[in-house]
Design a protein around this motif. Sequence first.
Motif, PDB file in Angstrom:
ATOM      1  N   TRP A  99     -33.849 -19.314  -4.016  1.00 15.98           N
ATOM      2  CA  TRP A  99     -33.458 -19.811  -2.831  1.00 15.98           C
ATOM      3  C   TRP A  99     -34.425 -20.598  -2.173  1.00 15.98           C
ATOM      4  CZ3 TRP A  99     -28.357 -20.317  -2.448  1.00 15.98           C
ATOM      5  CH2 TRP A  99     -27.689 -19.327  -2.949  1.00 15.98           C
ATOM      6  N   GLU A 158     -32.741 -19.565   2.759  1.00 12.63           N
ATOM      7  CA  GLU A 158     -31.291 -19.929   2.272  1.00 12.63           C
ATOM      8  C   GLU A 158     -30.972 -18.799   1.567  1.00 12.63           C
ATOM      9  OE1 GLU A 158     -29.125 -22.379   3.101  1.00 12.63           O
ATOM     10  OE2 GLU A 158     -30.884 -23.736   4.307  1.00 12.63           O
ATOM     11  N   ASN A 165     -29.838 -24.028  -2.945  1.00  7.63           N
ATOM     12  CA  ASN A 165     -29.259 -23.998  -1.453  1.00  7.63           C
ATOM     13  C   ASN A 165     -27.897 -23.913  -1.648  1.00  7.63           C
ATOM     14  OD1 ASN A 165     -29.071 -24.789   1.268  1.00  7.63           O
ATOM     15  ND2 ASN A 165     -28.681 -26.926   1.006  1.00  7.63           N
TER      16      ASN A 165
END
Length: 240
Positions: A145, A156, A187
């Motif tokens: 992330w 994220e 993402n």
Amino acid sequence: MQRILLCALFCAASLSATMPAFAWMSEPARNPDNGHYYAFFNGADDERFVRRQMPFAVALTRAASMSHLGIPGHLATITSQAEEDFVLGYFKELGGRPFSTIENYWIAASDAAVEGEWRWVAGPEAGQQFWQGEYNGQALDYQNWLTFIPGGGPVEPDNKPMVPRLNPEGEDYLALSLYETSWSYWNDVIGLHDPNSSFSPHLAIVEFSVPEPSVGALITIAGSMLVASCRRRAKSEARR
């Protein structure tokens, strides 16, 4: 002037009606670490005039319809840093083609079934959970992330679409961002076209996973090797 404009509009409409859809796909590349092949592809829409974003469902379905060397395809599952590094290296070898030096690609993960339970939804890993919660959640397996600070915690997934009305449920699908500057990250985004987001993928990654032999197949192979060894030994002793 009106006649000229009408003629131009008619010609443009005729051209778009007769022009075949443009579906691009890169040549599959083999990852020596796992023997799998990977390729990038876009949607089946005509992208010579407009770069259309591709819904997650379209990417999932199209990847599953592909094959390479007799190996069925699936939307890619990235389960290790080595695998992600290979995909990034392949992207760099292509020179950022087909469109840009920065691209967002669909890969096969979602938490649409249960919010916060990020699972792979295709390939051999289908159903396996690798993350629980939002950006302050818990890693259960490999994840990448987005982090703003190297070595810092993820920012994220945040489950916040740019245009909430398009998907009031939040962001439930995984996009892999690749940069030619040797950087990649994950993402969460919505699965549909998001006109205000530059993170909505136009492309996706298909993976052709070479099937691993089953336990039964391994036992059969081992048995065959044992029988062949015994026969060679018996022949050798008979000659003595």
